[in-house]
Motif scaffolding. Structure first.
Motif, PDB file in Angstrom:
ATOM      1  N   ILE A 144      92.782  -7.646  38.048  1.00 19.24           N
ATOM      2  CA  ILE A 144      93.537  -7.345  39.254  1.00 19.24           C
ATOM      3  C   ILE A 144      93.885  -8.663  39.933  1.00 19.24           C
ATOM      4  CG2 ILE A 144      93.528  -6.196  41.503  1.00 19.24           C
ATOM      5  CD1 ILE A 144      91.429  -4.267  40.409  1.00 19.24           C
ATOM      6  N   LEU A 145      95.163  -8.845  40.248  1.00 14.57           N
ATOM      7  CA  LEU A 145      95.618 -10.018  40.989  1.00 14.57           C
ATOM      8  C   LEU A 145      95.937  -9.569  42.403  1.00 14.57           C
ATOM      9  CD1 LEU A 145      96.500 -13.032  40.937  1.00 14.57           C
ATOM     10  CD2 LEU A 145      98.796 -12.230  40.350  1.00 14.57           C
ATOM     11  N   VAL A 146      95.293 -10.201  43.390  1.00 17.40           N
ATOM     12  CA  VAL A 146      95.466  -9.840  44.792  1.00 17.40           C
ATOM     13  C   VAL A 146      96.149 -10.994  45.526  1.00 17.40           C
ATOM     14  CG1 VAL A 146      94.279  -9.283  46.953  1.00 17.40           C
ATOM     15  CG2 VAL A 146      93.430  -8.361  44.794  1.00 17.40           C
ATOM     16  N   THR A 147      97.212 -10.702  46.268  1.00 21.76           N
ATOM     17  CA  THR A 147      97.802 -11.724  47.133  1.00 21.76           C
ATOM     18  C   THR A 147      97.530 -11.351  48.585  1.00 21.76           C
ATOM     19  OG1 THR A 147      99.995 -10.718  47.422  1.00 21.76           O
ATOM     20  CG2 THR A 147      99.642 -12.042  45.443  1.00 21.76           C
ATOM     21  N   THR A 148      97.151 -12.328  49.382  1.00 28.65           N
ATOM     22  CA  THR A 148      96.795 -12.068  50.776  1.00 28.65           C
ATOM     23  C   THR A 148      96.909 -13.347  51.589  1.00 28.65           C
ATOM     24  OG1 THR A 148      95.051 -11.272  52.272  1.00 28.65           O
ATOM     25  CG2 THR A 148      94.343 -12.456  50.292  1.00 28.65           C
TER      26      THR A 148
ATOM     27  N   GLN B 247      82.177  -9.290  34.884  1.00 25.77           N
ATOM     28  CA  GLN B 247      82.494  -8.118  35.689  1.00 25.77           C
ATOM     29  C   GLN B 247      83.288  -7.120  34.844  1.00 25.77           C
ATOM     30  OE1 GLN B 247      81.600  -7.684  38.889  1.00 25.77           O
ATOM     31  NE2 GLN B 247      80.732  -9.726  39.244  1.00 25.77           N
ATOM     32  N   PRO B 248      83.124  -5.800  35.102  1.00 27.39           N
ATOM     33  CA  PRO B 248      83.931  -4.806  34.368  1.00 27.39           C
ATOM     34  C   PRO B 248      85.428  -5.053  34.564  1.00 27.39           C
ATOM     35  CG  PRO B 248      82.173  -3.737  35.611  1.00 27.39           C
ATOM     36  CD  PRO B 248      82.172  -5.166  36.042  1.00 27.39           C
ATOM     37  N   ILE B 249      85.768  -5.440  35.802  1.00 28.18           N
ATOM     38  CA  ILE B 249      87.158  -5.757  36.126  1.00 28.18           C
ATOM     39  C   ILE B 249      87.175  -7.069  36.907  1.00 28.18           C
ATOM     40  CG2 ILE B 249      89.232  -5.050  37.382  1.00 28.18           C
ATOM     41  CD1 ILE B 249      88.416  -2.175  37.016  1.00 28.18           C
TER      42      ILE B 249
END
Length: 851
Positions: free
Chosen positions: A303-307, A189-191
């Motif tokens: 990108i690190l996502v917390t949810t 993936q690009p990101i």
């Protein structure tokens, strides 16, 4: 029906005012002693049963209604007492003027003693009758007298950085797994988007901070950015946050298109690491819109996502979600012991540790629950306190997996009543809001929320004690002690608890709001609400509004009509925040708002002059005129503001008028024409904090320092003409109680001034930043025996800490950056100056933590 809260606290505050010697004297003067004595007796009897009533209302809706009626009477009674106080202050102004009495009486022409006496006698009788009527109903509820025996717990040591790895237990393995992924090859993936999923309070944010601050991550990515998303996924707000995280600049003044261009320019071709913390948005379209703006970064960006939501993790992630599990029991117990005992003391209380072991099992590995209950029991050595927590009924409410609000509720319930109201005030601000103690304490102070049995204790000190207490109870996070100022946030679950406890008292409004309860006392706005006429109509239903506050920097009222409405409709306001406004004229009717404690006009870009009627606000405690760069002069009668404690000002004047002796905090910023402070300072003998920023015309402080015998904090920034060395002539006149001293952006500073020696026994924090010509520290530096923190930034000519033997026994924090010569001498073990600082527990060299 929502519960009624804080009624006991309001009654206690009201009773304290009624029995004060000053008020008793006023009763005699105005002939209302009999009615106020009866009011005091009734209030005292009612207060005795209020704690029992607040607890029992959960099972009795009639009690909730009764408490609500009492609260309305109490607030109205406060307004009446306020009028007596204001009249007493106005009389004091008249008496202090001597030969100018006639002139001052004209200034206060609305205060006719006979009319005032008649009016107030009628108001007191009305309040007393209302209270008697409501209080009579208490008999049918069979309430028992109770006292508020919950005390402030002993404070613990405060932290100084956003994340201390030693404070995070049991997450090393999780951190390594995520860092390993970030360092690995691209997944095509690009990101890459790495989602971390877990229930509230599990430590997702703490884990993300560990990753964000890991040395390998810092070196691997060209750019790092941290954004807390929280409840609302509004693209413009996210762009502002990202740009602020990258550039340290608040660009709320730009529109969405301009923000997008600015973000793309900053990310263009760079490998970046972005943390999107606490994401709640399930609208895939909004996520794709944001993601497309981030595609300009180089391959390998992450990108690190917390949810809390697996759905969101699946929607956003380019890999399987990283499911964060609860702590193992032994890890949870270690965390609990860390918060419940001072280091090593648990060995002396094995019986308590056994009870704690059972409590920890009930927390199910959730760190926030563990820390909250550990901090609740900190310093409590009576086994009954521990058994109370272990066997509490709240565990029966905690049936839903991961729902720890009931655990936090238990900690909240054990707070002293006065602290509960201050905590609830935090609901006034949006989630992830960055609190500043100077601002928060002045809001508490303006609403009369700061109480102390010690009459001589300064309200600012009381406010700081409250903040320490909230930190000790684990409700605050990201806590940074900057010396005289502290910054922090609160956990989103703690914010939910604050919302629940505030109920209808506090309300955040926006343009979409359709109805506002009459019982709302405090409102804040986060968008262009002030442009909506319907909102103003809704607000007018709350006849006793106490606070109007803006919490979004850069957005303020542009029309005079909003200000006119506030002044004419809300005459009981204690706080009026008109920051970032752009109206040209403040109405002279502002002088009628005699209950006002805080007026914020900061960053108004158009106002030239203030009406002199503003000086009729005898109850005003805080006036913020900072950033009013077109303000030509201050009102000439500002010395009549006898209760003014906090004053922030920007003006074009060359000299400033005298201020009242009540002043404690003074900030002068961007006063480019300012040449002298003598007239202002010669009566400010109680000043504790003085900050002078960007005042390029100021030449000397020598004539004023002799007046500032109580000064505790002095900060000077970017005042290029200011001569600090010529103050040496008569050092006996200099302050001896300084605790904090900061010199910032002072190219003229070559050597440290000797007058600092006068505060050798008190100085705790010394900050020197961007003083490019400072060449050496003086030999007397070794005499600063109380110095706890020494920070030296961007002083390239500074070649050594001291020519002699440096021994600062109290030193805990030592930070140097952009000082090449000094950095070499402070290298661990091998540096020539290392032995001078090695005993400090917190050492940073060029941003890297050494120990």
């Amino acid at each position: 029906m929502a519960a009624e809260t804080f009624v006991f606290n309001i009654a206690a505050k009201l009773l304290g005012e009624l029995v004060s010697p000053a008020f008793q004297e006023a009763c005699l003067v105005w002939g209302v002693e009999s009615d106020l004595r009866r009011l005091e007796n009734t209030l005292s009897n009612v207060k005795a049963v209020l704690l029992d009533a607040e607890e029992q209302q959960v099972h009795n809706q009639e009690l909730t209604v009764w408490l609500g009626q009492l609260k309305e009477v109490f607030y109205d009674a406060q307004d009446v007492l306020d009028e007596f106080e204001c009249e007493a202050l106005r009389k004091q102004v008249v008496e202090m003027q001597g030969s100018n009495t006639r002139k001052v009486r004209r200034f206060f022409s609305s205060s006719n003693p006979l009319i005032f006496r008649t009016k107030m006698a009628h108001k007191v009788k009305e309040i007393r009758a209302r209270l008697d009527e409501v209080a009579a109903d208490r008999a049918k509820f069979h309430l028992s007298p109770r006292s508020d025996d919950r005390h402030v717990v002993r404070g613990r040591e405060m932290s100084y950085s956003f994340v201390q790895p030693s404070d995070v237990i049991g997450r090393d393995h999780d951190k390594e797994n995520i860092v390993e992924h970030l360092m690995g090859p691209s997944d095509g993936q690009p990101i890459s988007v790495v989602p971390v999923v877990g229930i509230g309070g599990l430590g997702k944010t703490a884990l993300a901070k560990l990753v964000f601050n890991d040395e390998r991550v810092i070196e691997h990515f060209e750019l790092k950015c941290w954004v807390c998303v929280s409840d609302e996924f509004v693209l413009k707000q996210l762009l502002v946050k990202m740009i602020k995280s990258i550039t340290r600049e608040n660009r709320n003044d730009l529109d969405e298109e301009q923000l997008q261009v600015l973000l793309r320019n900053n990310l263009d071709g760079k490998k970046f690491f972005l943390v999107l913390d606490d994401v709640w948005n399930e609208d895939r379209g909004k996520w794709i819109e944001l993601r497309n703006l981030l595609m300009g970064g180089a391959n390998g960006s992450n990108i690190l996502v917390t949810t809390r939501s697996p759905t969101i993790a699946s929607m956003m992630g380019t890999m399987s979600p990283y499911n964060l599990e609860g702590l193992l029991h032994q890890e949870s117990l270690s965390l609990f012991i860390k918060w419940a005992f001072d280091e090593g003391k648990e060995r002396q209380h094995t019986n308590l540790v056994e009870i704690g072991d059972v409590i920890v099992k009930k927390c199910k590995g959730v760190p926030l629950a563990v820390k909250s209950l550990g901090s609740l029991l900190y310093s409590k050595l009576d086994e009954r306190d521990w058994l109370f927590v272990r066997d509490n009924e709240m565990w029966k409410l905690n049936r839903k997996e991961g729902d720890i609000l009931s655990v936090l509720q238990l900690s909240y319930n054990q707070m002293p009543s006065y602290l509960k109201q201050c905590f609830a005030f935090l609901s006034f601000f949006p989630k992830d809001y960055g609190y500043n103690t100077l601002n928060l304490i002045r809001y508490w102070m303006a609403n009369g929320l700061l109480q102390s049995p010690n009459e001589n204790q300064e309200p600012e000190d009381i406010g700081n004690q409250y903040i320490d207490e909230l930190y000790s109870r684990c409700f605050l996070e990201d806590y940074i002690d900057l010396g005289y100022v502290r910054e922090f946030k609160i956990h989103d679950l703690a914010h939910d608890l604050a919302l629940s406890s505030a109920q209808s008292e506090c309300l955040i409004i926006n343009c979409q709001i359709q109805n506002i309860s009459k019982k709302v006392w405090h409102v804040s706005y986060t968008d262009n609400t002030w442009q909506n006429e319907n909102v103003l109509k809704c607000l007018q239903k709350s006849r006793s509004l106490r606070t109007i506050l803006s919490v979004l920097e850069g957005v303020g009222p542009s029309t005079k009509s909003f200000v006119d409405s506030c002044v004419s409709k809300f005459r009981y306001l204690r706080v009026l925040d008109l920051s970032d406004s752009s109206f040209e004229v403040l109405p002279s009717s502002i002088g009628t708002m005699k209950h006002l404690r805080l007026l914020d006009l900061s960053r108004n870009c158009r106002i030239h002059k203030l009406p002199n009627s503003i000086c009729k606000l005898q109850n005003l405690e805080a006036l913020d005129l900072s950033g009013c760069e077109k303000l030509e002069e201050l009102p000439k009668d500002i010395r009549y503001l006898l209760r003014l404690r906090i004053f922030l000002v920007t003006t074009k004047q060359k000299s400033l008028p005298g201020c009242p002796n009540s002043l404690r905090f003074l900030l002068l910023s961007n006063c480019g024409n300012l040449e002298s402070l003598v007239e202002m300072m010669q009566v400010c003998t109680n000043l504790r904090f003085l900050s002078i920023e960007h005042c390029g015309g100021l030449i000397s402080l020598l004539p004023i320092l002799k007046f500032l015998t109580t000064l505790e904090a002095l900060a000077i920034e970017n005042c290029e003409k200011l001569d600090l060395i010529e103050m040496e002539d008569d050092q006996d006149d200099f302050p001896t109680s300084l605790r904090l001293l900061g010199f910032l952006k002072l190219p003229q500073l070559v050597v440290m001034p000797d007058w600092i020696k006068r505060s050798a026994n008190s100085l705790q924090i010394l900050v020197i930043d961007s003083c490019p010509n400072l060449t050496a520290f003086p030999e007397w530096l070794v005499n600063l025996e109380s110095l706890r923190r020494l920070t030296i930034l961007s002083c390239p000519k500074l070649s050594a800490l001291s020519k002699g033997k440096l021994c600062l026994p109290a030193l805990r924090s030592f930070r140097i950056a952009d000082c090449p010569k000094l950095i070499r001498r402070c290298q661990p073990e091998i540096g020539e100056d290392w032995h001078m600082i090695a005993h400090a527990s917190d050492i940073y060299l060029d941003g890297k933590r050494i120990k």
